[in-house]
Write a protein that holds these residues in place. Sequence first.
Motif, PDB file in Angstrom:
ATOM      1  N   MET A   1      51.979  44.789  40.786  1.00  0.00           N
ATOM      2  CA  MET A   1      51.336  43.539  40.411  1.00  0.00           C
ATOM      3  C   MET A   1      49.955  43.864  39.849  1.00  0.00           C
ATOM      4  N   ALA A   2      49.609  43.180  38.763  1.00  0.00           N
ATOM      5  CA  ALA A   2      48.325  43.475  38.138  1.00  0.00           C
ATOM      6  C   ALA A   2      47.799  42.285  37.346  1.00  0.00           C
ATOM      7  N   ILE A   3      46.495  42.187  37.322  1.00  0.00           N
ATOM      8  CA  ILE A   3      45.773  41.241  36.477  1.00  0.00           C
ATOM      9  C   ILE A   3      44.832  42.086  35.634  1.00  0.00           C
ATOM     10  N   THR A   4      44.805  41.847  34.321  1.00  0.00           N
ATOM     11  CA  THR A   4      43.920  42.602  33.436  1.00  0.00           C
ATOM     12  C   THR A   4      43.046  41.643  32.654  1.00  0.00           C
ATOM     13  N   MET A   5      42.043  42.204  31.989  1.00  0.00           N
ATOM     14  CA  MET A   5      41.213  41.396  31.099  1.00  0.00           C
ATOM     15  C   MET A   5      40.830  42.226  29.894  1.00  0.00           C
ATOM     16  N   THR A   6      40.530  41.539  28.829  1.00  0.00           N
ATOM     17  CA  THR A   6      40.095  42.214  27.616  1.00  0.00           C
ATOM     18  C   THR A   6      38.621  42.583  27.757  1.00  0.00           C
ATOM     19  N   GLU A   7      38.174  43.448  26.887  1.00  0.00           N
ATOM     20  CA  GLU A   7      36.766  43.833  26.884  1.00  0.00           C
ATOM     21  C   GLU A   7      35.878  42.625  26.590  1.00  0.00           C
ATOM     22  N   ARG A  20      23.407  34.457  36.304  1.00  0.00           N
ATOM     23  CA  ARG A  20      23.467  33.828  37.628  1.00  0.00           C
ATOM     24  C   ARG A  20      22.589  34.582  38.636  1.00  0.00           C
ATOM     25  N   GLY A  21      22.479  35.900  38.458  1.00  0.00           N
ATOM     26  CA  GLY A  21      21.630  36.692  39.323  1.00  0.00           C
ATOM     27  C   GLY A  21      22.294  37.206  40.591  1.00  0.00           C
ATOM     28  N   ARG A  22      23.546  36.921  40.784  1.00  0.00           N
ATOM     29  CA  ARG A  22      24.281  37.417  41.945  1.00  0.00           C
ATOM     30  C   ARG A  22      25.773  37.252  41.703  1.00  0.00           C
ATOM     31  N   GLY A  23      26.563  37.863  42.562  1.00  0.00           N
ATOM     32  CA  GLY A  23      28.012  37.742  42.462  1.00  0.00           C
ATOM     33  C   GLY A  23      28.671  39.097  42.368  1.00  0.00           C
ATOM     34  N   ARG A  24      29.851  39.172  42.961  1.00  0.00           N
ATOM     35  CA  ARG A  24      30.609  40.424  42.974  1.00  0.00           C
ATOM     36  C   ARG A  24      31.668  40.459  41.880  1.00  0.00           C
ATOM     37  N   GLY A  25      31.973  39.324  41.272  1.00  0.00           N
ATOM     38  CA  GLY A  25      32.995  39.245  40.241  1.00  0.00           C
ATOM     39  C   GLY A  25      33.459  37.815  40.100  1.00  0.00           C
ATOM     40  N   PHE A  58      36.907  47.163  32.942  1.00  0.00           N
ATOM     41  CA  PHE A  58      35.640  47.277  32.227  1.00  0.00           C
ATOM     42  C   PHE A  58      34.448  47.006  33.142  1.00  0.00           C
ATOM     43  N   GLY A  59      34.549  47.426  34.408  1.00  0.00           N
ATOM     44  CA  GLY A  59      33.453  47.268  35.345  1.00  0.00           C
ATOM     45  C   GLY A  59      33.319  45.888  35.973  1.00  0.00           C
ATOM     46  N   VAL A  60      34.279  44.993  35.731  1.00  0.00           N
ATOM     47  CA  VAL A  60      34.252  43.643  36.296  1.00  0.00           C
ATOM     48  C   VAL A  60      35.398  43.497  37.283  1.00  0.00           C
ATOM     49  N   LYS A  61      35.079  42.998  38.484  1.00  0.00           N
ATOM     50  CA  LYS A  61      36.093  42.800  39.513  1.00  0.00           C
ATOM     51  C   LYS A  61      36.691  41.399  39.417  1.00  0.00           C
ATOM     52  N   VAL A  62      38.016  41.367  39.548  1.00  0.00           N
ATOM     53  CA  VAL A  62      38.778  40.124  39.560  1.00  0.00           C
ATOM     54  C   VAL A  62      39.428  40.008  40.933  1.00  0.00           C
ATOM     55  N   PHE A  63      39.142  38.919  41.637  1.00  0.00           N
ATOM     56  CA  PHE A  63      39.672  38.664  42.970  1.00  0.00           C
ATOM     57  C   PHE A  63      40.754  37.599  42.853  1.00  0.00           C
ATOM     58  N   ILE A  64      41.851  37.786  43.573  1.00  0.00           N
ATOM     59  CA  ILE A  64      42.935  36.807  43.516  1.00  0.00           C
ATOM     60  C   ILE A  64      43.633  36.736  44.871  1.00  0.00           C
ATOM     61  N   ASP A  65      43.972  35.525  45.284  1.00  0.00           N
ATOM     62  CA  ASP A  65      44.655  35.336  46.561  1.00  0.00           C
ATOM     63  C   ASP A  65      46.154  35.608  46.384  1.00  0.00           C
ATOM     64  N   PRO A  66      46.855  35.932  47.475  1.00  0.00           N
ATOM     65  CA  PRO A  66      48.276  36.304  47.380  1.00  0.00           C
ATOM     66  C   PRO A  66      49.158  35.211  46.757  1.00  0.00           C
TER      67      PRO A  66
END
Length: 107
Positions: A1-7, A20-25, A58-66
């Motif tokens: 299972m995977a989620i991707t994003m473009t540059e 925003r000044g904060r956030g993990r992704g 590309f250095g950005v984290k994507v979080f997703i619930d099951p």
Amino acid sequence: MAITMTEAAARHIKKQLDKRGRGRGIRLGVKTSGCSGMAYVLEFVDEQLESDTVFENFGVKVFIDPKSLVYMDGTELDFVKEGLNEGFQFNNPNVASECGCGESFNV
């Protein structure tokens, strides 16, 4: 299972996180909505949930619930500009149909 994003999507998200000044992704998800059944949800993430699956592009984290991952597996997040309009585009191979306005989808 995977989620991707473009540059392009990663650049836009990084820019928004910096502003925003904060956030993990960002968190991607689905909710029941619209005339076709489901709509995408996108929000900033400050704290990871224990149940989250995390993908990084590309250095950005994507979080997703099951639950959402089941409907979004294989999805590519893009950021597109067309004339004066710009926004995220979800390239989801699981979508069977979308409503006419593009607000919701079903699988």
